[in-house]
Motif scaffolding. Structure first.
Motif, PDB file in Angstrom:
ATOM      1  N   ASP A 135       0.807  -1.223   0.000  1.00 39.77           N
ATOM      2  CA  ASP A 135       0.000   0.000   0.000  1.00 39.77           C
ATOM      3  C   ASP A 135       0.839   1.271   0.000  1.00 39.77           C
ATOM      4  O   ASP A 135       0.353   2.352   0.339  1.00 39.77           O
ATOM      5  N   LYS A 152      -4.429  10.662  -5.795  1.00 39.56           N
ATOM      6  CA  LYS A 152      -4.137   9.322  -5.293  1.00 39.56           C
ATOM      7  C   LYS A 152      -2.935   8.726  -6.018  1.00 39.56           C
ATOM      8  O   LYS A 152      -2.911   8.684  -7.250  1.00 39.56           O
ATOM      9  N   ILE A 154      -0.429   5.463  -7.108  1.00 45.18           N
ATOM     10  CA  ILE A 154      -0.610   4.043  -7.415  1.00 45.18           C
ATOM     11  C   ILE A 154       0.163   3.215  -6.402  1.00 45.18           C
ATOM     12  O   ILE A 154       1.308   3.532  -6.062  1.00 45.18           O
ATOM     13  N   THR A 155      -0.447   2.140  -5.933  1.00 44.22           N
ATOM     14  CA  THR A 155       0.219   1.218  -5.025  1.00 44.22           C
ATOM     15  C   THR A 155       0.408  -0.134  -5.709  1.00 44.22           C
ATOM     16  O   THR A 155      -0.200  -0.406  -6.750  1.00 44.22           O
ATOM     17  N   ARG A 157      -0.734  -2.867  -4.596  1.00 43.09           N
ATOM     18  CA  ARG A 157      -2.039  -3.522  -4.536  1.00 43.09           C
ATOM     19  C   ARG A 157      -2.883  -3.119  -5.753  1.00 43.09           C
ATOM     20  O   ARG A 157      -3.605  -3.943  -6.318  1.00 43.09           O
ATOM     21  N   ASN A 158      -2.792  -1.850  -6.149  1.00 42.28           N
ATOM     22  CA  ASN A 158      -3.506  -1.405  -7.351  1.00 42.28           C
ATOM     23  C   ASN A 158      -3.018  -2.160  -8.577  1.00 42.28           C
ATOM     24  O   ASN A 158      -3.818  -2.603  -9.411  1.00 42.28           O
ATOM     25  N   THR A 161      -4.298  -5.770  -8.619  1.00 38.03           N
ATOM     26  CA  THR A 161      -5.740  -5.924  -8.813  1.00 38.03           C
ATOM     27  C   THR A 161      -6.217  -5.200 -10.077  1.00 38.03           C
ATOM     28  O   THR A 161      -7.421  -5.069 -10.289  1.00 38.03           O
ATOM     29  N   THR A 163      -6.139  -2.068 -10.905  1.00 34.78           N
ATOM     30  CA  THR A 163      -6.864  -0.826 -10.654  1.00 34.78           C
ATOM     31  C   THR A 163      -5.945   0.399 -10.605  1.00 34.78           C
ATOM     32  O   THR A 163      -6.221   1.342  -9.859  1.00 34.78           O
ATOM     33  N   PRO A 164      -4.839   0.449 -11.382  1.00 29.46           N
ATOM     34  CA  PRO A 164      -4.019   1.660 -11.363  1.00 29.46           C
ATOM     35  C   PRO A 164      -4.642   2.809 -12.152  1.00 29.46           C
ATOM     36  O   PRO A 164      -4.249   3.965 -11.986  1.00 29.46           O
ATOM     37  N   PRO A 199      -6.742   5.621  -8.877  1.00 22.89           N
ATOM     38  CA  PRO A 199      -6.282   4.296  -8.436  1.00 22.89           C
ATOM     39  C   PRO A 199      -7.246   3.670  -7.429  1.00 22.89           C
ATOM     40  O   PRO A 199      -7.771   4.345  -6.542  1.00 22.89           O
ATOM     41  N   GLY A 200      -7.478   2.367  -7.621  1.00 19.82           N
ATOM     42  CA  GLY A 200      -8.300   1.625  -6.680  1.00 19.82           C
ATOM     43  C   GLY A 200      -9.790   1.724  -6.901  1.00 19.82           C
ATOM     44  O   GLY A 200     -10.565   1.087  -6.187  1.00 19.82           O
ATOM     45  N   SER A 203     -11.740  -1.416 -12.167  1.00 16.89           N
ATOM     46  CA  SER A 203     -10.962  -2.504 -12.769  1.00 16.89           C
ATOM     47  C   SER A 203     -10.755  -2.204 -14.247  1.00 16.89           C
ATOM     48  O   SER A 203     -11.714  -2.016 -14.990  1.00 16.89           O
TER      49      SER A 203
END
Length: 662
Positions: A135, A152, A154-155, A157-158, A161, A163-164, A199-200, A203
């Motif tokens: 994260d 936001k 990008i992580t 996790r993004n 998944t 979701t960037p 991000p997040g 999808s």
């Protein structure tokens, strides 16, 4: 699909553009595999026991016929259970001309985006080592900057998944020769794709995002990505017939299966991929078995522990769902739970190879299938969908559910009606045209049954979705589920269990809807084509009958000028048609040779856009001049409207851009 603009087959040309982009872009994407038309099987009194003998008998009854009828050259199928290979089978040919059979232990296939699961495994190894925080802003790990979007960052996790929030890109993903391959970092720094989502929040499948993850592995480990995977995954697991290297190492090259569009067509060259962490893996079925076993056995294969049980559990754990009622993402894997069983997996496609991997996490069972041809009408996709569905219904059957129709069916169906586009889309280049032409249409009948043009069965007939809960639909024939997200009474997106949880259909804003844009541009092109064609015809007619041209001075200049504008508009269309046509013939056209053509097309379109001023000036001159005919007045207005519409399309679809990135 071949077509022409001026002959009136413009709709076909535009549709071809959509088909081209779809076929090219899915190169490293989870494929949309139609659900078998037969639907879920009712539970028998006693399901067959999952044994090698039974699986082999079932495969023998399915695969040879499927490959033959689908014009697919060869396939490998592997099933693992309880930490052992249950069966691994080769079907058809690795090389059709040489009649070289597929050897499941040694024949290499290109699993496409299944490669990403190795990249995500490498990431989780570094998470386990404390070198990556899921994260934390990924800029912490990079030597170039990706700016935040809507505040936001990008992580990881993004990235894992999907979701960037990046738009889809194509250029330089597949390359034409070894000399065109570039280091991961160099590819990523060419340009950063446009961000279209925070991000997040959404999808939207991203090869670029997965490649960033591979680059982070490279930077933090101090090893080239390919070497890291070799040293920390392939080596410990004993995967001697697997590599991310391009071109193939000399020791493995003889084992590589040949790729085909169809088995009956000429062979294709080895595909070279710049987004290596997203899809450059070459591996045998036998080696994929070892990888599946490791992920099913809590990170262990034999004496090798590539992930701790805790890290493996974290990797497979469901992440927050963005669409209720459907499967969501794990970390890198996507959930495809079926028949009451937890399943994580990934699909993968290059242009010629098509693969699926499924892990029944709580049953200690894994499946892998890969084919070296797309086949007739994309036969590889329904084959692999039928393989997974058939396996689950045979060995883990459930009764077909009895779901009453919801009382809100008619009202909710009305809310769904409209045009939608995929979250995995282009937003800043000429490939934006696919957003206009690939829109999914949702319709509803009087009983509240909805259909979605993009969701069909293997017979290419639309599925019929019946609402069984608030904004939750079921297709009784296939057992598929469709779910929508609603905000303030308006549908903001929907997805289906037919698709992996890495994209969502979103409402198309009014300005971009094909329902008016497509007919408007078709009519405009016909008007522009008529003006261009009639111009020399009128000259010839006047010469034939000895008539003089009645316009002079400014009026004559404007008359000719507006027709030159129409000609440039048409030349811009023709140039883009040639670009799409070239890319349809081979995905590597997106790597070399297109830039001059794109600039030429942009130049023609730019002249056409500026030419709106000429068309407007001409209209004013015609209407202000006494004695001009009704035909002259009507035609100048039609031409003005046509040039305005062309300018709208050229600007809104980014046919004119300062860069050559796409």
């Amino acid at each position: 699909m071949k077509l022409g603009w001026i002959t009136g087959a413009t709709a076909g040309t535009i549709a071809m553009a959509a088909v081209v982009f779809t076929s090219l872009a899915h190169g490293q994407a989870p494929a949309v595999s139609p659900t078998p038309a037969t639907g879920p099987a009712p539970a028998p009194a006693l399901a067959p026991t999952l044994t090698k003998a039974d699986v082999d008998t079932w495969l023998d009854g399915m695969m040879p016929y499927a490959l033959s009828s689908g014009d697919v050259a060869g396939a490998v199928v592997v099933v693992v259970k309880d930490g052992q290979v249950l069966t691994q089978r080769g079907f058809g040919y690795a090389d059709v001309k040489a009649k070289k059979p597929v050897d499941p232990a040694t024949t290499l296939f290109r699993p496409g985006s299944v490669s990403k699961t190795f990249t995500w495994t490498a990431v989780m190894q570094l998470v386990q080592a404390g070198k990556i925080d899921l994260d934390t802003d990924i800029n912490t790990y990079l030597d170039f900057k990706i700016p935040p979007y809507q505040g936001k960052p990008i992580t990881m996790r993004n990235l894992m998944t999907h979701t960037p929030g990046f738009e889809e890109t194509l250029k330089h993903e597949f390359v034409a020769g070894n000399d065109r391959l570039m280091p991961i970092g160099a590819y990523l720094k060419l340009w950063t794709p446009t961000r279209i989502f925070a991000p997040g929040t959404t999808s939207a499948y991203s090869n670029y995002g997965a490649t960033i993850a591979g680059y982070i592995v490279e930077r933090l480990s101090g090893e080239p990505f390919d070497s890291y995977v070799q040293n920390h995954i392939f080596g410990p697991l004993g995967m001697t017939h697997a590599t991310f290297d391009q071109p193939l190492p000399a020791r493995l090259a003889p084992d590589m299966a040949t790729g085909y569009s169809r088995a009956s067509e000429p062979p294709k060259p080895f595909e070279l991929i710049n987004v290596g962490p997203a899809g450059s893996l070459s591996a045998s079925g036998g080696d994929m078995a070892r990888f599946m076993i490791a992920h099913l056995e809590h990170g262990r294969y034999g004496s090798a522990q590539i992930l701790s049980p805790e890290t493996e559990a974290l990797m497979q754990a469901p992440q927050p769902k963005l669409i209720p009622g459907l499967n969501g993402m794990a970390l890198g894997f996507y959930h495809e739970d079926m028949n009451g069983h937890v399943v994580v997996g990934h699909a993968g496609d290059t242009e010629y190879f098509h693969s699926d991997m499924h892990l029944l996490a709580n049953d200690d069972v894994g499946l892998f299938i890969s084919m070296n041809s797309a086949g007739k009408d994309g036969a590889a996709h329904p084959i692999r969908a039928a393989f997974f569905q058939g396996f689950m219904d045979r060995y883990y059957p459930v009764p077909a559910p009895t779901l009453p129709t919801a009382s809100t069916a008619k009202d909710d169906a009305k809310a769904m009606v409209g045009l939608y586009w995929s979250s995995r889309r282009v937003s800043s280049s000429f490939f934006d045209i696919t957003n206009l032409l690939g829109q999914a249409k949702v319709t509803a009948d009087k009983d509240g049954i909805i259909t979605v043009s993009a969701l069909t069965n293997t017979a290419h007939a639309p599925k019929h979705w019946r609402e069984v809960g608030p904004f939750l639909w079921h297709d009784d024939a296939s057992g598929s589920t469709l779910s929508a997200v609603v905000d303030g009474g308006k549908v903001t997106g929907f997805a289906s269990s037919d698709l992996p949880p890495v994209l969502v259909f979103q409402p198309v804003p009014g300005w971009a809807r094909s329902s008016w844009n497509t007919p408007a541009i078709l009519v405009s092109l016909l008007i522009l084509a008529a003006a261009v064609v009639l111009w020399p015809v009128q000259i010839l007619v006047r010469r034939r009958y000895g008539q003089s041209f009645t316009l002079a001075g400014r009026d004559a200049w404007l008359y000719r000028g507006v027709r030159l504008v129409a000609l440039f508009d048409l030349l811009g269309v023709i140039a883009y048609f040639m670009i799409f046509n070239a890319m349809e013939k081979g995905i590597t056209a997106a790597d070399v040779g297109m830039d001059p053509w794109i600039r030429l097309a942009q130049f023609f379109c730019l002249i056409g856009v500026v030419g709106v001023l000429v068309a407007a000036w001409n209209a004013v001159a015609v209407w202000s001049r006494p004695g001009r005919s009704w035909w002259a007045r009507a035609s100048c207005i039609l031409l003005l409207l046509a040039t305005i519409d062309f300018a709208w399309i050229a600007l809104s679809l980014h046919l004119i851009t300062p860069t050559l990135n796409y």
